[in-house]
Design an enzyme around this catalytic site. Structure first.
Site, PDB file in Angstrom:
ATOM      1  N   GLU A  46      -1.660   3.202  -5.398  1.00  0.00           N
ATOM      2  CA  GLU A  46      -2.510   3.149  -4.218  1.00  0.00           C
ATOM      3  C   GLU A  46      -2.019   2.106  -3.224  1.00  0.00           C
ATOM      4  O   GLU A  46      -1.451   1.077  -3.612  1.00  0.00           O
ATOM      5  CB  GLU A  46      -3.969   2.821  -4.562  1.00  0.00           C
ATOM      6  CG  GLU A  46      -4.804   4.006  -5.003  1.00  0.00           C
ATOM      7  CD  GLU A  46      -4.820   4.197  -6.492  1.00  0.00           C
ATOM      8  OE1 GLU A  46      -5.422   5.184  -6.952  1.00  0.00           O
ATOM      9  OE2 GLU A  46      -4.222   3.364  -7.199  1.00  0.00           O
ATOM     10  N   THR A  47      -2.266   2.402  -1.939  1.00  0.00           N
ATOM     11  CA  THR A  47      -2.041   1.451  -0.855  1.00  0.00           C
ATOM     12  C   THR A  47      -3.331   1.372  -0.045  1.00  0.00           C
ATOM     13  O   THR A  47      -3.971   2.392   0.226  1.00  0.00           O
ATOM     14  CB  THR A  47      -0.876   1.891   0.038  1.00  0.00           C
ATOM     15  OG1 THR A  47       0.336   1.871  -0.742  1.00  0.00           O
ATOM     16  CG2 THR A  47      -0.703   0.955   1.223  1.00  0.00           C
TER      17      THR A  47
END
Length: 289
Positions: A46-47
């Site tokens: 995830e970002t």
């Protein structure tokens, strides 16, 4: 155009441990397509993209390499550690606007971060055989007195109890089947755990979310929040007064991670969930967009 991305390892137990996340500050001008492209270029599970909010201190959106998700525990921890490290906030309590709701985040004096998750929701009991078959294990290697169940404190996960660390480490999932079953139950993926631990923790875990492009994740905040509530509900704590949990994860990936979960309880009902831990290895990279 080059964009600065901060990277850190959330829930790190050791310098090489934890779950890496990307954090992009001042992301208001980015399109959905740009955010998805950036998340794919970084390649982490995830970002987080930080924006202005009219209803909270910050708005945060979370993208996997495949698509946007409503909430991400380890990327939230990463976000507020970056904000703290860059002098944009000081220790205190903040509100973040997410697609899972407006949630509080506590930044402590020791630089650990604790995020609020939703009170738990318990959903379907899942067929044990289809889960066992998708993990290439036998049903009798699962703990039979506990359910395989969909639980959420913000994201739906299938929680799967197995009898030992050896069984947990032996799992070689059929990722196509795991994706199909995850889609069938509208879940992010599988959170598989055992009560055996290496360091006296409440559970030792592995997490599989191939439907979202994550074959295995080293530390999963939302899943462990759900797991603590599951353990509390089904009495697998020393007493009903045990409201703090420590989860081990990432050891199968050589990324030792420790996730702390605190439950706020009224009567016997969990009314609030906090998940957090330490962060290590802050660095910066540039991504071309």
């Amino acid at each position: 155009m080059k964009l600065k991305v901060y990277t850190v390892n959330s829930f790190a137990k050791t310098i090489e441990g934890g779950n890496p996340a990307g954090v992009v500050l001042d992301a208001d001008s980015l399109s959905d397509e740009s955010m998805k492209k950036i998340a794919g270029a970084i390649g982490f599970s995830e970002t987080a993209f930080v924006m202005k909010s009219e209803s909270a201190h910050f708005k945060v959106r979370f993208f996997t390499p495949e698509e946007e998700v409503e909430l991400c525990g380890h990327a939230t921890i990463a976000t507020f550690y970056v904000l703290l490290s860059k002098g944009l906030i000081k220790p205190g309590v903040f509100l973040q606007e997410t697609k899972a709701g407006i949630l509080s985040v506590e930044v402590r004096e020791d630089s650990s971060i604790m995020m609020e998750q939703n009170a738990p929701s318990f959903y379907e009991i899942v067929n044990r055989k289809e889960i066992a078959d998708s993990l290439n294990i036998n049903e009798n290697e699962m703990i039979d007195i506990l359910p395989v169940q969909v639980v959420s404190t913000g994201l739906r996960d299938i929680l799967i109890p197995v009898k030992s660390i050896d069984i947990l480490n032996s799992i070689k999932p059929n990722f196509e089947e795991v994706s199909q079953i995850s889609s069938k139950y509208n879940t992010i993926g599988y959170h598989v755990f055992t009560f055996e631990s290496l360091f006296g923790s409440n559970a030792h875990c592995r997490n599989f979310a191939p439907l979202y492009g994550i074959r295995e994740e080293a530390a999963t905040g939302t899943s462990n929040g759900a797991l603590a509530c599951y353990l509390y509900k089904y009495g697998n704590t020393k007493t009903k007064c045990d409201h703090q949990f420590v989860m081990e994860q990432g050891y199968s990936m050589k990324k030792p991670s420790e996730i702390i979960v605190e439950l706020i309880v009224e009567g016997l009902e969990v009314i609030e969930v906090k998940v957090g831990g330490k962060v290590l290895n802050l660095s910066e990279i540039e991504v071309e967009i």
